[in-house]
Motif scaffolding. Structure first.
Motif, PDB file in Angstrom:
ATOM      1  N   GLN A 171       0.696  -1.347   0.014  1.00  0.00           N
ATOM      2  CA  GLN A 171      -0.075   0.064   0.110  1.00  0.00           C
ATOM      3  C   GLN A 171       0.991   1.323   0.218  1.00  0.00           C
ATOM      4  O   GLN A 171       0.604   2.042  -0.660  1.00  0.00           O
ATOM      5  N   PRO A 172       1.727   1.471   0.755  1.00  0.00           N
ATOM      6  CA  PRO A 172       2.726   2.509   0.889  1.00  0.00           C
ATOM      7  C   PRO A 172       3.292   2.981  -0.639  1.00  0.00           C
ATOM      8  O   PRO A 172       3.300   3.894  -1.067  1.00  0.00           O
ATOM      9  N   TYR A 173       3.761   1.687  -1.184  1.00  0.00           N
ATOM     10  CA  TYR A 173       4.389   1.749  -2.451  1.00  0.00           C
ATOM     11  C   TYR A 173       3.467   2.256  -3.527  1.00  0.00           C
ATOM     12  O   TYR A 173       3.445   3.182  -4.601  1.00  0.00           O
ATOM     13  N   VAL A 174       2.296   1.704  -3.662  1.00  0.00           N
ATOM     14  CA  VAL A 174       1.254   1.780  -4.474  1.00  0.00           C
ATOM     15  C   VAL A 174       0.579   3.160  -4.453  1.00  0.00           C
ATOM     16  O   VAL A 174       0.498   3.958  -5.324  1.00  0.00           O
ATOM     17  N   ALA A 175       0.707   3.750  -3.253  1.00  0.00           N
ATOM     18  CA  ALA A 175       0.160   5.259  -2.924  1.00  0.00           C
ATOM     19  C   ALA A 175       1.242   6.225  -3.488  1.00  0.00           C
ATOM     20  O   ALA A 175       0.579   7.240  -4.275  1.00  0.00           O
ATOM     21  N   THR A 176       2.402   5.938  -3.266  1.00  0.00           N
ATOM     22  CA  THR A 176       3.320   6.807  -3.866  1.00  0.00           C
ATOM     23  C   THR A 176       3.357   6.858  -5.407  1.00  0.00           C
ATOM     24  O   THR A 176       3.557   7.793  -5.947  1.00  0.00           O
ATOM     25  N   MET A 177       3.081   5.502  -5.891  1.00  0.00           N
ATOM     26  CA  MET A 177       3.282   5.535  -7.497  1.00  0.00           C
ATOM     27  C   MET A 177       1.899   6.197  -7.978  1.00  0.00           C
ATOM     28  O   MET A 177       2.254   6.818  -9.069  1.00  0.00           O
ATOM     29  N   MET A 178       0.976   6.235  -7.279  1.00  0.00           N
ATOM     30  CA  MET A 178      -0.141   6.728  -7.740  1.00  0.00           C
ATOM     31  C   MET A 178      -0.125   8.417  -7.718  1.00  0.00           C
ATOM     32  O   MET A 178      -0.730   9.087  -8.419  1.00  0.00           O
ATOM     33  N   ARG A 179       0.595   8.830  -6.600  1.00  0.00           N
ATOM     34  CA  ARG A 179       0.678  10.165  -6.508  1.00  0.00           C
ATOM     35  C   ARG A 179       1.618  10.808  -7.711  1.00  0.00           C
ATOM     36  O   ARG A 179       1.345  11.718  -8.278  1.00  0.00           O
ATOM     37  N   ILE A 180       2.571  10.088  -7.988  1.00  0.00           N
ATOM     38  CA  ILE A 180       3.498  10.411  -8.932  1.00  0.00           C
ATOM     39  C   ILE A 180       2.713  10.414 -10.371  1.00  0.00           C
ATOM     40  O   ILE A 180       3.094  11.242 -11.109  1.00  0.00           O
ATOM     41  N   ALA A 181       2.218   9.457 -10.519  1.00  0.00           N
ATOM     42  CA  ALA A 181       1.351   9.105 -11.995  1.00  0.00           C
ATOM     43  C   ALA A 181       0.209  10.276 -12.014  1.00  0.00           C
ATOM     44  O   ALA A 181       0.130  10.783 -13.050  1.00  0.00           O
ATOM     45  N   SER A 182      -0.328  10.875 -10.972  1.00  0.00           N
ATOM     46  CA  SER A 182      -1.084  11.752 -11.194  1.00  0.00           C
ATOM     47  C   SER A 182      -0.758  13.325 -11.357  1.00  0.00           C
ATOM     48  O   SER A 182      -1.393  13.996 -11.464  1.00  0.00           O
ATOM     49  N   GLY A 183       0.429  13.300 -10.886  1.00  0.00           N
ATOM     50  CA  GLY A 183       1.291  14.471 -11.101  1.00  0.00           C
ATOM     51  C   GLY A 183       1.339  15.425  -9.967  1.00  0.00           C
ATOM     52  O   GLY A 183       1.598  16.866 -10.100  1.00  0.00           O
ATOM     53  N   SER A 184       0.860  14.938  -9.016  1.00  0.00           N
ATOM     54  CA  SER A 184       0.862  15.883  -7.627  1.00  0.00           C
ATOM     55  C   SER A 184       2.413  16.260  -7.189  1.00  0.00           C
ATOM     56  O   SER A 184       2.679  16.920  -6.471  1.00  0.00           O
ATOM     57  N   GLY A 185       3.224  15.151  -7.424  1.00  0.00           N
ATOM     58  CA  GLY A 185       4.719  15.391  -7.350  1.00  0.00           C
ATOM     59  C   GLY A 185       4.912  15.002  -5.669  1.00  0.00           C
ATOM     60  O   GLY A 185       4.065  14.855  -5.214  1.00  0.00           O
ATOM     61  N   ALA A 186       6.065  14.682  -5.449  1.00  0.00           N
ATOM     62  CA  ALA A 186       6.413  14.418  -4.090  1.00  0.00           C
ATOM     63  C   ALA A 186       7.285  15.103  -3.447  1.00  0.00           C
ATOM     64  O   ALA A 186       7.989  15.916  -4.097  1.00  0.00           O
TER      65      ALA A 186
END
Length: 137
Positions: free
Chosen positions: A122-137
């Protein structure tokens, strides 16, 4: 000349009141003996025929009862075999896991593995989803 109805010793050829001679009585006795012997033979022949038919029927009835007894013996043997098979099945079910229990347990273990995998990923998937949506990290 008629025979007197009340006296069996009178000969039919004598007048009423006259007695039959010894020879006539012996002839009459022989005649009755012959008739009774003939009657006895006919009765014996009929009884013999009846006895033979009754014996034949009892023989057939005895054969039928023997066949029925054999059938009951086979039925009893079959019932004993079925009872033995059922007792073996009961023993196997009591000592071993049933198919439904195994499938239920396998499904539970699979769900637990999927839950753990989701929790770990879940933490990895959530990070990948934020990156994919363009909100940046």
């Amino acid at each position: 000349m008629s025979r007197h109805p009340s006296s069996p010793l009178l000969s039919p050829c004598h007048a009423p009141g006259e007695l039959a001679t010894r020879a006539e009585l012996q002839a009459l006795s022989t005649k009755f003996d012959d008739r009774f012997a003939n009657l006895e033979l006919r009765i014996d022949a009929r009884f013999t025929k009846l006895e033979d038919r009754i014996d034949e029927r009892f023989t057939r009835i005895d054969e039928r009862f023997t066949r029925i007894d054999d059938r009951f013996t086979r039925v009893e043997e079959s019932i004993a075999s079925i009872a033995q098979s059922l007792s073996r099945l009961e023993e196997k079910v009591a000592h071993g896991a049933s198919k439904a229990w195994v499938l239920g347990g396998s499904g539970g273990v699979l769900l637990a593995i999927l839950g753990v995998a989701w929790w770990l990923l879940q933490p990895y998937v959530a990070t990948m989803m934020r990156i994919a949506s363009g909100s940046g990290a």
